[in-house]
Write a protein that holds these residues in place. Structure first.
Motif, PDB file in Angstrom:
ATOM      1  N   SER A 194      31.276  46.145  14.501  1.00 24.97           N
ATOM      2  CA  SER A 194      30.373  47.237  14.864  1.00 24.97           C
ATOM      3  C   SER A 194      29.594  47.679  13.630  1.00 24.97           C
ATOM      4  O   SER A 194      30.161  48.285  12.717  1.00 24.97           O
ATOM      5  N   ARG A 214      28.445  44.546  18.033  1.00 27.56           N
ATOM      6  CA  ARG A 214      27.719  45.767  18.378  1.00 27.56           C
ATOM      7  C   ARG A 214      26.936  46.247  17.160  1.00 27.56           C
ATOM      8  O   ARG A 214      27.430  46.206  16.038  1.00 27.56           O
ATOM      9  N   LEU A 273      24.531  49.575  15.991  1.00 25.75           N
ATOM     10  CA  LEU A 273      23.885  50.863  16.198  1.00 25.75           C
ATOM     11  C   LEU A 273      22.700  50.935  15.251  1.00 25.75           C
ATOM     12  O   LEU A 273      22.865  50.909  14.032  1.00 25.75           O
ATOM     13  N   ARG A 301      19.553  53.028  13.867  1.00 29.37           N
ATOM     14  CA  ARG A 301      18.954  54.364  13.808  1.00 29.37           C
ATOM     15  C   ARG A 301      17.656  54.305  13.008  1.00 29.37           C
ATOM     16  O   ARG A 301      17.621  53.779  11.894  1.00 29.37           O
ATOM     17  N   ALA A 303      22.652  45.766  20.684  1.00 28.62           N
ATOM     18  CA  ALA A 303      22.161  46.925  19.936  1.00 28.62           C
ATOM     19  C   ALA A 303      22.087  48.179  20.792  1.00 28.62           C
ATOM     20  O   ALA A 303      21.774  48.129  21.984  1.00 28.62           O
ATOM     21  N   THR A 304      22.371  49.299  20.164  1.00 29.71           N
ATOM     22  CA  THR A 304      22.107  50.625  20.712  1.00 29.71           C
ATOM     23  C   THR A 304      21.112  51.291  19.784  1.00 29.71           C
ATOM     24  O   THR A 304      21.353  51.373  18.570  1.00 29.71           O
ATOM     25  N   LEU A 305      19.980  51.745  20.327  1.00 27.99           N
ATOM     26  CA  LEU A 305      18.933  52.350  19.508  1.00 27.99           C
ATOM     27  C   LEU A 305      19.045  53.860  19.547  1.00 27.99           C
ATOM     28  O   LEU A 305      19.076  54.472  20.615  1.00 27.99           O
ATOM     29  N   LEU A 306      19.089  54.455  18.362  1.00 28.95           N
ATOM     30  CA  LEU A 306      19.151  55.909  18.222  1.00 28.95           C
ATOM     31  C   LEU A 306      17.938  56.357  17.418  1.00 28.95           C
ATOM     32  O   LEU A 306      17.807  56.022  16.241  1.00 28.95           O
ATOM     33  N   HIS A 332      31.102  55.300  17.637  1.00 26.53           N
ATOM     34  CA  HIS A 332      30.690  53.904  17.791  1.00 26.53           C
ATOM     35  C   HIS A 332      31.647  52.924  17.111  1.00 26.53           C
ATOM     36  O   HIS A 332      31.337  51.729  17.033  1.00 26.53           O
TER      37      HIS A 332
END
Length: 256
Positions: free
Chosen positions: A129, A148, A150, A152, A165-168, A186
Motif C-alpha cells: 500500500s 494499492r 493512494l 494525493r 489507485a485511490t485519488l484524493l 489506508h
C-alpha cells in the motif's frame, strides 16, 4: 529600467515575498504558471500563464525591463528556473533564487533518497500500500505498480493512475492527526514524496516516523550555476533592496 520586481511564484514563499514588497511600496508583479486550477493569489499585480520558455521570458524582460527578478517557484520547477537563469543573463537582469531548504531526517526516520520518479517507482514496487504525494505531474511513472496506491494531489493528475489507485484531491497544510489517520485508514506501508521542504506537507513525514513507515524521497534537481540563492523571504527582501542598480548591458553603455 522601471522599478518593478518580477516574482516567479506559486509557492508560499512567493506569496509572503509579494506581500512584504507591496507593504514596502514596491511595484511587484507575480507570475504564476497557471498549472493549478484555483491558485492562491498573492498581493499585488498577477499574471497567469507561461512566458514561452527562455526566449519568451527574455523578450518580456527586454520589453518591460524590471528592476529585478526573484525566482520563488517550487523546488522542482526545474524548467522555469533554468529559463529564468538563461533569460536574466541574456538581458543583464538581476536574478535571485528563493528556495526553501529541503527536509532533514530525524532520529527514527527510515528514508531512502532517489534521483527520479522512475527510481522511486522501482523502490516501492514490492510494497502492498503506497502513499504517493509527488504532485499531479509524473504520476504515470507509477502506473504499473501492482498494489494499492493512494494518490494525493491538489488537481487531478493528467497521466494514467495505477490500476489499484485511490485519488484524493486535497491542498495542504495537513495536520499530524489527519496524516496519522490517513496512513492507518489506508494501511500505508511506504510513503513516496519529493524533497519539497517546508511545513505545509511535512506532517506526513512525522506521521511515517511515528508509525515506523519508510519514506522514499526524490532529490531536488540541481540549480543553474551562478545564480545567487537564499533560503528565506527576509534574505530575498534584503537582496531586492540592494538591486537598485542594473549591471551595464552587453556591448556598451547603459540602456536608455
Amino acid at each position: 529600467m522601471n522599478d518593478q520586481v518580477l516574482v516567479l511564484g506559486g509557492t508560499g514563499e512567493a506569496r509572503r515575498l509579494a506581500a512584504a514588497l507591496v507593504a514596502r511600496g514596491v511595484d511587484v508583479l507575480s507570475s504564476l504558471a497557471g498549472r493549478v486550477a484555483d491558485p492562491a493569489l498573492p498581493e499585488g499585480a498577477v499574471r497567469i500563464g507561461g512566458f514561452g520558455g527562455a526566449e519568451g521570458l527574455a523578450a518580456w524582460l527586454a520589453e518591460h525591463r524590471p528592476r529585478a527578478v526573484v525566482d520563488a517557484t517550487h523546488p522542482f520547477a526545474a524548467t522555469i528556473t533554468a529559463s529564468a537563469a538563461t533569460a536574466a543573463a541574456a538581458q543583464r537582469t538581476p536574478l535571485l533564487r528563493l528556495q526553501r531548504p529541503g527536509w532533514t531526517p530525524q532520529p527514527g526516520d527510515e528514508w531512502r533518497f532517489v534521483d527520479s520518479l522512475t527510481e522511486a517507482a522501482r523502490a516501492v514496487a514490492g510494497f502492498r500500500s503506497v502513499f504517493l504525494t509527488t504532485g499531479r505531474q509524473g504520476v504515470g511513472a507509477f502506473a504499473e505498480l501492482p498494489g494499492r496506491v493512494l494518490v494525493r494531489s491538489v488537481d487531478p493528475p493528467d497521466e494514467p493512475l495505477p490500476a489499484g489507485a485511490t485519488l484524493l484531491l486535497a491542498r495542504g497544510p495537513f495536520s499530524l492527526a489527519d496524516e496519522l489517520a490517513l496512513l492507518r485508514e489506508h494501511a500505508v506501508d511506504v510513503v513516496v514524496t519529493k524533497d519539497s521542504g517546508g511545513h505545509m506537507t511535512e506532517a506526513k513525514l512525522t506521521a511515517a516516523r511515528e508509525l515506523g513507515i519508510p519514506v522514499v524521497l526524490v532529490r531536488r534537481p540541481p540549480l543553474p550555476p551562478g545564480v545567487p540563492t537564499v533560503a528565506t523571504v527576509e534574505e530575498a527582501l534584503a537582496w531586492v533592496e540592494r538591486s537598485e542598480v542594473r549591471p551595464p548591458a552587453a556591448g556598451g553603455g547603459p540602456r536608455r
